[in-house]
Scaffold this motif. Structure first.
Motif, PDB file in Angstrom:
ATOM      1  N   THR A 185       5.626 154.080  81.838  1.00  0.00           N
ATOM      2  CA  THR A 185       6.277 153.063  82.662  1.00  0.00           C
ATOM      3  C   THR A 185       6.615 153.517  84.079  1.00  0.00           C
ATOM      4  O   THR A 185       7.609 153.105  84.644  1.00  0.00           O
ATOM      5  CB  THR A 185       7.570 152.465  82.027  1.00  0.00           C
TER       6      THR A 185
ATOM      7  N   GLN B  48       5.496 153.216  88.042  1.00  0.00           N
ATOM      8  CA  GLN B  48       4.725 152.262  88.842  1.00  0.00           C
ATOM      9  C   GLN B  48       4.438 152.822  90.220  1.00  0.00           C
ATOM     10  O   GLN B  48       5.238 153.586  90.757  1.00  0.00           O
ATOM     11  CB  GLN B  48       5.523 150.982  89.004  1.00  0.00           C
ATOM     12  N   ASP B  49       3.310 152.390  90.750  1.00  0.00           N
ATOM     13  CA  ASP B  49       2.928 152.825  92.087  1.00  0.00           C
ATOM     14  C   ASP B  49       4.062 152.484  93.068  1.00  0.00           C
ATOM     15  O   ASP B  49       4.490 151.335  93.128  1.00  0.00           O
ATOM     16  CB  ASP B  49       1.638 152.103  92.501  1.00  0.00           C
TER      17      ASP B  49
ATOM     18  N   ASP C  19       7.149 153.934  92.987  1.00  0.00           N
ATOM     19  CA  ASP C  19       8.458 154.374  92.491  1.00  0.00           C
ATOM     20  C   ASP C  19       8.890 155.661  93.204  1.00  0.00           C
ATOM     21  O   ASP C  19       8.114 156.621  93.276  1.00  0.00           O
ATOM     22  CB  ASP C  19       8.399 154.686  90.979  1.00  0.00           C
TER      23      ASP C  19
ATOM     24  N   SER D  66      11.251 156.605  85.829  1.00  0.00           N
ATOM     25  CA  SER D  66      10.480 155.559  85.148  1.00  0.00           C
ATOM     26  C   SER D  66      11.301 154.297  84.923  1.00  0.00           C
ATOM     27  O   SER D  66      12.527 154.299  85.040  1.00  0.00           O
ATOM     28  CB  SER D  66       9.914 156.035  83.806  1.00  0.00           C
ATOM     29  N   HIS D  67      10.601 153.232  84.571  1.00  0.00           N
ATOM     30  CA  HIS D  67      11.269 151.953  84.324  1.00  0.00           C
ATOM     31  C   HIS D  67      11.877 151.909  82.927  1.00  0.00           C
ATOM     32  O   HIS D  67      12.716 151.077  82.630  1.00  0.00           O
ATOM     33  CB  HIS D  67      10.298 150.803  84.574  1.00  0.00           C
TER      34      HIS D  67
ATOM     35  N   PHE E 172       8.749 143.380  82.245  1.00  0.00           N
ATOM     36  CA  PHE E 172       7.499 143.787  82.875  1.00  0.00           C
ATOM     37  C   PHE E 172       6.746 142.572  83.343  1.00  0.00           C
ATOM     38  O   PHE E 172       6.769 141.552  82.680  1.00  0.00           O
ATOM     39  CB  PHE E 172       6.621 144.566  81.893  1.00  0.00           C
ATOM     40  N   PRO E 173       6.031 142.583  84.439  1.00  0.00           N
ATOM     41  CA  PRO E 173       6.008 143.707  85.364  1.00  0.00           C
ATOM     42  C   PRO E 173       7.220 143.682  86.293  1.00  0.00           C
ATOM     43  O   PRO E 173       7.784 142.636  86.550  1.00  0.00           O
ATOM     44  CB  PRO E 173       4.733 143.450  86.163  1.00  0.00           C
TER      45      PRO E 173
ATOM     46  N   ARG F 194       8.997 145.224  90.067  1.00  0.00           N
ATOM     47  CA  ARG F 194       8.614 145.745  91.374  1.00  0.00           C
ATOM     48  C   ARG F 194       8.817 147.257  91.361  1.00  0.00           C
ATOM     49  O   ARG F 194       9.503 147.773  90.487  1.00  0.00           O
ATOM     50  CB  ARG F 194       9.434 145.076  92.474  1.00  0.00           C
ATOM     51  N   PRO F 195       8.216 147.970  92.333  1.00  0.00           N
ATOM     52  CA  PRO F 195       8.432 149.429  92.362  1.00  0.00           C
ATOM     53  C   PRO F 195       9.910 149.767  92.509  1.00  0.00           C
ATOM     54  O   PRO F 195      10.659 149.010  93.128  1.00  0.00           O
ATOM     55  CB  PRO F 195       7.657 149.882  93.605  1.00  0.00           C
TER      56      PRO F 195
END
Ligand SMILES: [Zn+2]
Ligand SMILES: [Zn+2]
Lengths: 391, 180
Positions: free
Chosen positions: A51, A53-54, A56, A131-132, B161-162, B164-165
């Motif tokens: 999890t 993401q580009d 982060d 991470s998320h 999900f999804p 944002r960054p």
């Protein structure tokens, strides 16, 4: 501002991103003066912890100066201008976990609790730059960071200790200390620590401070073992000797009384075909970890001893030596560090000169060279033990 | 459709009950509610928002109430989506906290609205109610719905999900945020 961001598997990139702003009343904004790259950042970068993401922002070990506080932060707790170290778990201070000082299990600070619940059974605290799964909080490898619950977590530094002396109170020093504390160390104890990376080194120092008779460092990197030896610990190189035989020799055949796994999910050593089995299982995602250090610690520990796990695990493992654990009355203890619980007492130990966190710093780089920092740390180039970044 | 969910809040039953009994507080933590307006002592008007494609509104009345212990309500009149709910507040064994047990029933009708509602509840209706209760707990224990950089709009971050960054918002995003 400038920030080091996740840019896809095995890639970080320093980018220009917006400055952080107050989103909740109890937030503060901190101008970061020092931040560090942690071993667990590597698990995020290589995708073992899912999890990411580009874009982060990475980093959960940081400190700096408070430049803004939200309306919900009492002035007697934190003010603009305060110099603070920020603990990596974000804790609300009000839930049952926080009331029990189990801050890394805070029940309120992970906005993505539903995801974490699926992975872990119950959610865990939000963590900066991690991470998320742990909340999607921007990290501290940046010029500025937003710090939620700023009235609970950050530790004010009011003496003239350097950043380097106090920065690691954010994570790795308390983490190492908790690893030793969970061992309930007695004066006659021999403590073996798997992993002589930064957390392992601090676990060793802490075991000594807590009164262990002997502390053993297990690793394969000669420079890490030298560093441990210089600090007074006994080095065991698993590339050169059989760990179990050497541990028996060092303990009169008993095995270490207390064993600390400061390696975690990506251990690189183990018997050849179990290693191959783990690799295949990982490849098909039916096992996410390679727990060699943990298996070896359990097999080596003396009967009735304690195995304390502070190396990071993200998902599932198998070939867990449950037979050894059960039949030999071992106690297994673990946890992400409850940093807030340890910051003040450890600051006092630093002030008294009982612990010298600066001994592990091998590299200091500007934030813009974060990518190179990750590279040399990951590949253990140039005898790299710990990288501090200066925004 | 029937949904149940439970949480424990580290506040006394009268406090937790009190916050819920002021029904106008519900949209603070319930993702699909836009507004609840009191229209009388036991009656209220509810508006559920955007995910249905258009607002869905209904009137509701409290049908049973034991202060500090229990509230039950149901929609009245020609509700688009007839619904009813009960929430019970039980003292937790620690002597400090309150167990909150929620049960909701929706009568999902046919037609366009029925489809939209079914789609909104999607595959994981329990997850949504669990998340609502998590935010309820956050509000009572910490004073606010906790926002992160990846899910900055609090309860509006309905789908985890999804995201944002996880990096700070631009001024544009921040300005848009209020009604995003
Ligand atoms: Zn760390
Ligand atoms: Zn908490």
């Amino acid at each position: 501002m400038r920030a080091n961001t996740w840019a896809g598997r095995n890639k970080v990139e320093v980018r220009e991103v917006p400055d952080p702003k107050i989103l909740n009343k109890r937030d503060a904004i901190v101008r970061i003066t020092s931040t560090a790259i942690c071993g667990s950042d590597l698990h995020l970068v290589d995708g073992y912890v899912p999890t990411m993401q580009d874009g982060d922002i990475m980093g959960h070990e940081f400190m700096g100066e408070v430049i803004e506080v939200g309306s919900g932060v009492p002035a007697d707790r934190l003010r603009v201008g305060d110099r603070v170290v920020v603990p990596f778990p974000i804790a609300c201070g009000a839930c049952a976990a926080c009331a029990a000082e189990m801050y890394s299990c805070c029940e309120n600070t992970n906005p993505n609790a539903g995801i974490a619940e699926k992975m872990f059974g119950h959610p865990v605290a939000g963590i900066f730059g991690y991470s998320h799964l742990t909340g999607g909080f921007a990290g501290g490898q940046a010029q500025y960071a937003r710090v939620p619950f700023a009235d609970v977590g950050p530790l004010k530094i009011e003496s003239d200790l350097t950043d380097e002396q106090v920065l690691f109170l954010s994570d790795i020093l308390p983490t190492g200390y908790m690893g030793a504390e969970m061992c309930d160390i007695q004066p006659s104890d021999v403590v073996a620590v798997w992993g002589a990376g930064p957390v392992g080194q601090f676990a060793m120092d802490s075991a000594r401070v807590l009164g262990a008779a002997k502390v053993i460092a297990i690793d394969k990197e000669p420079y890490r073992l030298r560093m441990a030896e210089q600090a007074g610990h006994i080095p065991v190189n698993f590339d050169e000797v059989d760990v179990r035989s050497r541990l028996l020799e060092l303990t009169g055949g008993r095995g270490p009384d207390k064993c600390i796994d400061a390696v975690g999910m990506e251990a690189t050593h183990g018997s050849a075909h179990i290693a191959a089995y783990d690799r295949i299982k990982q490849a098909v995602r039916s096992e996410t970890e390679r727990p060699h250090a943990l298996r070896q610690a359990i097999m080596s520990c003396r009967s009735g001893g304690v195995v304390s796990v502070i190396g990071v695990y993200g998902g599932f493992l198998d070939k867990f030596p449950a037979g050894a654990w059960m039949n030999r009355s071992l106690t297994l203890r673990t946890g992400q560090c409850h940093v807030q619980r340890y910051m003040k007492p450890l600051l006092q130990r630093i002030e008294r000169g009982e612990l010298d966190p600066t001994r592990i710093i091998t590299h200091t780089l500007p934030l813009d060279e974060a990518e190179r920092g990750f590279d040399i740390f990951k590949n253990k180039q140039d005898n790299c033990e710990k990288v501090v970044l200066k925004p | 459709m029937e949904l149940t969910a439970t949480t424990t809040v580290r506040r006394s039953p009268p406090e937790v009950y009190g916050y819920w009994r002021d029904l106008e507080n519900l949209p603070t933590f319930m993702a699909h509610l836009e507004q609840v307006r009191g229209t009388g002592d036991r009656t209220s008007h509810w508006v559920a928002g955007a995910p249905f494609g258009k607002d869905v509104e209904w009137d509701a009345e409290i049908v049973e109430e034991v202060p500090g212990e229990r509230i039950a309500w149901r929609s009245t009149g020609n509700a688009d989506v007839p619904n009813a709910g009960t929430v019970r507040f039980l003292p937790a064994p620690d002597g400090v906290s309150t167990e909150v047990h929620v049960a909701l029933t929706y009568d999902i009708p046919g037609g366009t609205i029925g489809k939209a509602v079914a789609k909104y509840f999607g595959e994981e209706p329990h997850q949504q109610l669990d998340d609502d209760l998590r935010r309820f707990k956050q509000v009572l224990e910490t004073g606010e719905v906790v926002r992160s950089d990846g899910a900055p709009w609090g309860k509006r971050a309905r789908k985890e999900f999804p995201q944002r960054p996880a990096q700070p918002l631009s001024d544009d995003e921040l300005a848009k945020g209020a009604d995003a």
